[in-house]
Design an enzyme around this catalytic site. Structure first.
Site, mmCIF file in Angstrom:
data_model
loop_
_atom_site.group_PDB
_atom_site.id
_atom_site.type_symbol
_atom_site.label_atom_id
_atom_site.label_comp_id
_atom_site.label_asym_id
_atom_site.label_seq_id
_atom_site.Cartn_x
_atom_site.Cartn_y
_atom_site.Cartn_z
ATOM 1 N N HIS A 471 0.832 -1.213 0.000
ATOM 2 C CA HIS A 471 0.000 0.000 0.000
ATOM 3 C C HIS A 471 0.862 1.257 0.000
ATOM 4 O O HIS A 471 0.677 2.151 -0.838
ATOM 5 C CB HIS A 471 -0.918 -0.015 1.221
ATOM 6 C CG HIS A 471 -1.739 1.230 1.383
ATOM 7 N ND1 HIS A 471 -3.048 1.328 0.958
ATOM 8 C CD2 HIS A 471 -1.439 2.456 1.911
ATOM 9 C CE1 HIS A 471 -3.512 2.541 1.206
ATOM 10 N NE2 HIS A 471 -2.550 3.247 1.801
ATOM 11 N N GLU A 472 1.788 1.342 0.943
ATOM 12 C CA GLU A 472 2.590 2.560 1.043
ATOM 13 C C GLU A 472 3.475 2.751 -0.179
ATOM 14 O O GLU A 472 3.765 3.885 -0.590
ATOM 15 C CB GLU A 472 3.428 2.543 2.318
ATOM 16 C CG GLU A 472 2.609 2.610 3.600
ATOM 17 C CD GLU A 472 1.695 3.825 3.668
ATOM 18 O OE1 GLU A 472 2.047 4.873 3.097
ATOM 19 O OE2 GLU A 472 0.619 3.729 4.285
ATOM 20 N N HIS A 475 1.777 4.806 -2.745
ATOM 21 C CA HIS A 475 1.978 6.244 -2.566
ATOM 22 C C HIS A 475 3.334 6.662 -3.119
ATOM 23 O O HIS A 475 3.476 7.717 -3.762
ATOM 24 C CB HIS A 475 1.915 6.603 -1.082
ATOM 25 C CG HIS A 475 0.551 6.574 -0.480
ATOM 26 N ND1 HIS A 475 -0.506 7.301 -0.980
ATOM 27 C CD2 HIS A 475 0.074 5.915 0.611
ATOM 28 C CE1 HIS A 475 -1.576 7.088 -0.224
ATOM 29 N NE2 HIS A 475 -1.252 6.252 0.743
ATOM 30 N N HIS A 478 3.315 7.076 -6.763
ATOM 31 C CA HIS A 478 2.643 8.315 -7.143
ATOM 32 C C HIS A 478 3.650 9.468 -7.163
ATOM 33 O O HIS A 478 3.574 10.360 -8.017
ATOM 34 C CB HIS A 478 1.506 8.591 -6.163
ATOM 35 C CG HIS A 478 0.349 9.322 -6.755
ATOM 36 N ND1 HIS A 478 -0.814 9.564 -6.062
ATOM 37 C CD2 HIS A 478 0.160 9.883 -7.974
ATOM 38 C CE1 HIS A 478 -1.664 10.232 -6.834
ATOM 39 N NE2 HIS A 478 -1.097 10.439 -7.992
#
Length: 683
Positions: A471-472, A475, A478
């Site tokens: 998940h991280e 980020h 991104h």
């Protein structure tokens, strides 16, 4: 003037302008901020007072270039204050909070500067701007308007005072929570009390005790959410109760770290500020600038899902009650029982023992052979560890990231182990944000709170921790894949209810067959996770969604309940308000407490998610729809990754987020994939 010896005085000469951590000490922060604030204020004055007619270049682009020293100091300080804090750093943060709030107000309430921006905005159609520049002009105008640029001077003075008070209180909330969390760590005298935990977890508890000077004892540190991972395995019901009670007591013990009055005052001041800015409440103010647009739209999604989620949770509770009574006749299911018996049911029904999966999830292999492997297949990225570069803490690892053509993309730092100096939870931060205008590439960090094993022992992750790593990194992607002109739009600089979307999409690769086969190998034997275990794991994925969805919705609805209070509403009893709000929303299940309760809800009272915790489920609508697209189009393929990158990930905030989604998906999002994923098809 700042000393030339101060590491922040000049841009870093390290690769990608990585902060020179080996030269930075706590003494460097105050002078760097003092000079940075002064220099930025002078730059803003020059832009605002420029006698030339306003142009995009001398006003909007000039604002993008201003404040480099302040940004260098801030980017380093606020990551360190979250990841490796000390009493002195907390003291500096408390001093900085009102100064930075006042500085932001001085910019956004500068009448001369807003007049220049407004003139450009009014004539924007005739400026011949490219789409990203036009969006930046519109973004600046919106930001200044929302910050009160159009208010009369007397009301601007009130706004300044409110912002200063809020910044101070939010910092206090964070500080209280960190200290109370450390103080409430559960200390156990007898290893028998840890029955059910594996050897690695027991060794970690012993190590945590030794680090606190508690020799021959065991310490279970608390993580940020209500539910603590150890509750899945601890066999001693009384110990489970101790852990749960400690978790929900944070900030609510009437001691010097009590957050009840702090949270209530934050809510009151936010409502007052919203009214000053022309909104009925803080939620309406915040969400008007998100993709949901209205508080009713955000709460409407939650309210649609809540009844089915709660019904599912009640069915799950009834089953767990039966298992509890078989062990403890006459006992009633309590919150500290849920995870333990849910894990028992999962083992019996699906023959999946999540604790038994840990030997297959060794941290380094998850990172390099899982996360990095998927990023290579999708985007062509490669990663090289850079042990030669300085770190802000010895446990940090640094990787240089290269694009498919061999060009450098930036640096990716990981800081995975928990420590008393680190706040709870997991997050991604930028040290340096990508911008073509400034010639910068990204330096990003992922921070987690994984228990560190004794020296020489492998770090074995839980299934949830593996999910968090993926998940991280979503980020981080991104940020790393950002390809925008202006720093305002870099990477995850998107609306709060859109920012979680790319990170949630990246979770899908965790169990993708090709990826899982590459990293899920026994840390001793090297044997892959057995195929039958994988099939059982996938079959069990929807089990427990009643609990997971209900605890999340309860926290989200609590957040909105607090932030839909108007300026005339008063709360004298925080705990009563919380219980009444959960009851009214239909999510007041004793055995399923909210993921966060008010006094340790750092996302909304200490961080940037106020009136925005709903964004995880809002983003998951997009995520589930996107996962369906990947499955329909062949999954882990380079052309799929390139399409996602070019239409969405690389665009950051430079295009409207829902337009970016439509460019990627070919249509607007649909909710059905989310309902099916969470077992909420009746919602």
């Amino acid at each position: 003037m700042i000393s030339p010896d101060n590491p922040f005085a000049t841009p870093s000469e390290l690769p990608y302008a990585l902060p020179p951590f080996d030269r930075i000490t706590v003494e460097h922060f105050r002078p760097a901020f003092d000079e940075g604030l002064t220099a930025h204020a002078a730059e803003i004055h020059d832009i605002a007072a420029n006698p030339a007619e306003p142009t995009f270049e001398n006003t909007i682009a000039a604002l993008e270039r201003a404040g480099e020293l302040l940004e260098r100091a801030s980017g380093t300080f606020f990551n360190v204050s979250s990841s490796d804090s000390t009493d002195e750093i907390q003291e500096i943060q408390a001093e900085l909070a009102p100064k930075l709030a006042a500085h932001s107000d001085a910019i956004h309430l500068d009448a001369q500067l807003f007049a220049r921006i407004n003139a450009l905005y009014e004539g924007r159609e005739s400026l011949g701007l490219d789409p990203e520049s036009l969006r930046l002009l519109e973004r600046r105008h919106t930001d200044f308007s929302r910050a009160g640029a159009g208010l009369p001077e007397a009301e601007q003075d009130k706004l300044r005072k409110l912002n200063e008070q809020l910044s101070t209180l939010q910092t206090k909330f964070q500080k209280n929570l960190l200290r109370d969390t450390n103080e409430l760590a559960v200390v156990l005298d007898d290893v028998a009390d840890l029955a059910g935990l594996d050897e690695g977890a027991i060794a970690t508890a012993a190590e945590a005790a030794a680090a606190r000077g508690e020799e021959a004892k065991y310490v279970l540190n608390l993580t940020l959410p209500t539910a603590q991972a150890a509750l899945e395995s601890l066999e001693n019901r009384a110990v489970r109760e101790r852990v749960f009670t400690a978790s929900v007591s944070r900030g609510n013990r009437g001691n010097e770290y009590d957050n009840n009055s702090v949270a209530a005052e934050i809510v009151r001041l936010r409502a007052e500020r919203a009214a000053l800015l022309g909104y009925p409440d803080h939620a309406s103010y915040v969400i008007s600038d998100e993709t949901a647009k209205t508080a009713d739209a955000a709460s409407g999604l939650l309210e649609r899902l809540a009844p089915v989620a709660v019904a599912n949770a009640r069915v799950e509770a009834a089953e767990l009650q039966q298992h509890l009574e078989a062990d403890v006749p006459g006992a009633t299911l309590k919150p500290w029982d849920w995870a333990f018996y849910a894990e028992k049911v999962r083992r019996e029904r699906y023959e999946v023992d999540t604790a038994a999966l840990r030997p297959y999830f060794e941290l380094n292999r998850v990172l390099t052979d899982g996360v990095f492997f998927a990023a290579n297949r999708l985007y062509g990225l490669t990663f090289t560890e850079r042990d030669d570069l300085p770190k802000y803490h010895p446990e940090v690892r640094t990787f240089e990231v290269f694009d498919a053509d061999g060009s450098g993309m930036g640096l990716f730092l990981v800081d995975y182990y928990t420590r008393d100096s680190k706040r709870g939870g997991a997050w991604m931060n930028n040290f340096v944000s990508q911008s073509d205008l400034l010639g910068r590439k990204s330096v990003v960090v992922n921070v987690l709170n994984v228990a560190k094993p004794p020296a020489g022992e492998p770090t074995l992750l839980t299934l949830d921790e593996v999910t968090t790593v993926f998940h991280e990194f979503g980020h981080a992607l991104h940020g790393l894949l950002s390809g925008v002109e202006y720093p305002t739009f870099s990477g995850p600089s998107v609306p709060r209810d859109f920012v979680e979307y790319p990170s949630q999409v990246n979770e899908m690769w965790m169990l993708w067959p090709e990826v899982l086969a590459n990293y899920a190998k026994h840390h001793v034997t090297g044997e892959p996770l057995p195929a039958e275990q994988v099939a059982k794991l996938e079959a069990s994925q929807q089990y427990g969604e009643g609990f997971k969805t209900t605890e999340y919705l309860a926290a989200s609805l609590l957040d909105l309940a607090w932030h839909r209070l108007g300026v005339d509403d008063r709360v004298d009893d925080v705990q009563r308000f919380e219980s009444d709000a959960l009851e009214k929303a239909g999510v007041a299940l004793e055995s399923v407490p909210p993921r966060y309760r008010t006094t340790y809800f750092n996302h909304v009272f200490g961080g940037g998610y106020s009136a925005g915790y709903y964004s995880y489920i809002w983003s998951e609508v997009l995520d589930a729809d996107t996962v369906q697209w990947f499955r329909e189009n062949g999954g882990l393929k380079r052309e799929n990754g390139d399409h996602f990158r070019s239409t969405l990930l690389g665009r950051g905030g430079s295009v409207d987020p829902m337009e970016a989604f439509a460019n990627f998906r070919g249509r607007q999002p649909e909710i059905q994939p989310l309902l099916e994923r969470r077992g909420l098809a009746g919602a």
